[in-house]
Design a protein around this motif. Sequence first.
Motif, PDB file in Angstrom:
ATOM      1  N   SER A  21       0.808  -1.219   0.000  1.00 30.71           N
ATOM      2  CA  SER A  21       0.000   0.000   0.000  1.00 30.71           C
ATOM      3  C   SER A  21       0.842   1.271   0.000  1.00 30.71           C
ATOM      4  CB  SER A  21      -0.942   0.010   1.198  1.00 30.71           C
ATOM      5  OG  SER A  21      -0.200  -0.036   2.393  1.00 30.71           O
ATOM      6  N   ASP A  22       2.104   1.196   0.406  1.00 29.58           N
ATOM      7  CA  ASP A  22       2.931   2.399   0.448  1.00 29.58           C
ATOM      8  C   ASP A  22       3.795   2.578  -0.810  1.00 29.58           C
ATOM      9  OD1 ASP A  22       4.677   0.313   0.939  1.00 29.58           O
ATOM     10  OD2 ASP A  22       5.712   1.299   2.592  1.00 29.58           O
ATOM     11  N   ALA A  23       3.457   1.874  -1.886  1.00 27.20           N
ATOM     12  CA  ALA A  23       4.205   2.004  -3.140  1.00 27.20           C
ATOM     13  C   ALA A  23       4.085   3.419  -3.701  1.00 27.20           C
ATOM     14  CB  ALA A  23       3.699   0.992  -4.165  1.00 27.20           C
ATOM     15  N   VAL A  24       5.112   3.844  -4.422  1.00 31.00           N
ATOM     16  CA  VAL A  24       5.126   5.125  -5.137  1.00 31.00           C
ATOM     17  C   VAL A  24       4.886   4.797  -6.602  1.00 31.00           C
ATOM     18  CG1 VAL A  24       6.602   7.052  -5.851  1.00 31.00           C
ATOM     19  CG2 VAL A  24       6.735   6.179  -3.514  1.00 31.00           C
ATOM     20  N   PHE A  25       4.078   5.616  -7.289  1.00 22.64           N
ATOM     21  CA  PHE A  25       3.723   5.334  -8.675  1.00 22.64           C
ATOM     22  C   PHE A  25       4.223   6.422  -9.613  1.00 22.64           C
ATOM     23  CE2 PHE A  25       0.696   3.261  -5.953  1.00 22.64           C
ATOM     24  CZ  PHE A  25       0.661   1.981  -6.470  1.00 22.64           C
ATOM     25  N   ILE A  26       4.766   6.006 -10.753  1.00 23.44           N
ATOM     26  CA  ILE A  26       5.176   6.905 -11.822  1.00 23.44           C
ATOM     27  C   ILE A  26       4.549   6.359 -13.091  1.00 23.44           C
ATOM     28  CG2 ILE A  26       7.094   7.786 -13.202  1.00 23.44           C
ATOM     29  CD1 ILE A  26       8.890   7.419 -10.775  1.00 23.44           C
ATOM     30  N   GLY A  27       3.941   7.227 -13.897  1.00 24.13           N
ATOM     31  CA  GLY A  27       3.356   6.713 -15.116  1.00 24.13           C
ATOM     32  C   GLY A  27       2.628   7.745 -15.924  1.00 24.13           C
ATOM     33  N   ASN A  28       1.808   7.241 -16.831  1.00 29.17           N
ATOM     34  CA  ASN A  28       0.986   8.085 -17.682  1.00 29.17           C
ATOM     35  C   ASN A  28      -0.392   7.436 -17.789  1.00 29.17           C
ATOM     36  OD1 ASN A  28       1.248   6.003 -19.674  1.00 29.17           O
ATOM     37  ND2 ASN A  28       3.106   6.948 -20.437  1.00 29.17           N
ATOM     38  N   LYS A  29      -1.226   7.916 -18.666  1.00 28.46           N
ATOM     39  CA  LYS A  29      -2.602   7.413 -18.751  1.00 28.46           C
ATOM     40  C   LYS A  29      -2.685   5.967 -19.232  1.00 28.46           C
ATOM     41  CE  LYS A  29      -4.569  11.962 -19.353  1.00 28.46           C
ATOM     42  NZ  LYS A  29      -5.284  12.884 -20.202  1.00 28.46           N
ATOM     43  N   LYS A  30      -1.644   5.468 -19.872  1.00 27.34           N
ATOM     44  CA  LYS A  30      -1.686   4.114 -20.417  1.00 27.34           C
ATOM     45  C   LYS A  30      -0.966   3.069 -19.570  1.00 27.34           C
ATOM     46  CE  LYS A  30      -2.130   5.352 -25.264  1.00 27.34           C
ATOM     47  NZ  LYS A  30      -1.575   5.113 -26.598  1.00 27.34           N
TER      48      LYS A  30
END
Length: 133
Positions: A21-30
């Motif tokens: 639950s403490d993950a960090v997210f990097i991304g875009n809409k896809k």
Amino acid sequence: MPLEAGEHLRPRFDGVSYVPSDAVFIGNKKGAVAIFNYDGENCEIAMSGENGWLNRTLIRAIFLQIFVVMSCTRVTARVRADNDRALSIDERIGFVHEGRLRSAVDGYDVFILGMLKNECRWINEQSKSTETG
């Protein structure tokens, strides 16, 4: 292309039990990358996305976050052995096979892949171009 990051990317990983639950997210809409299990030197990543979601800009942002911002010396990825697409992507961006967990997820083997900071061409290419430019 501005990068999006945050909890709105979490639904891509629903049902993936090893992404905490403490993950960090990097991304875009896809697509997105979850960064987790950070211990000061190491972290793990998991990726999820549609075809064509991962581009050079996003790959550089991921590894700059891991190796420069977080100061990791290595990053680990776990990929189910039957996921040829994910294995191919990880290998092409520079991960190296380090091991195999037999019957680890739903009866499938899981490959352990790793990348060391000094092996990461995504940050080292950028460093070289700024040093010579």
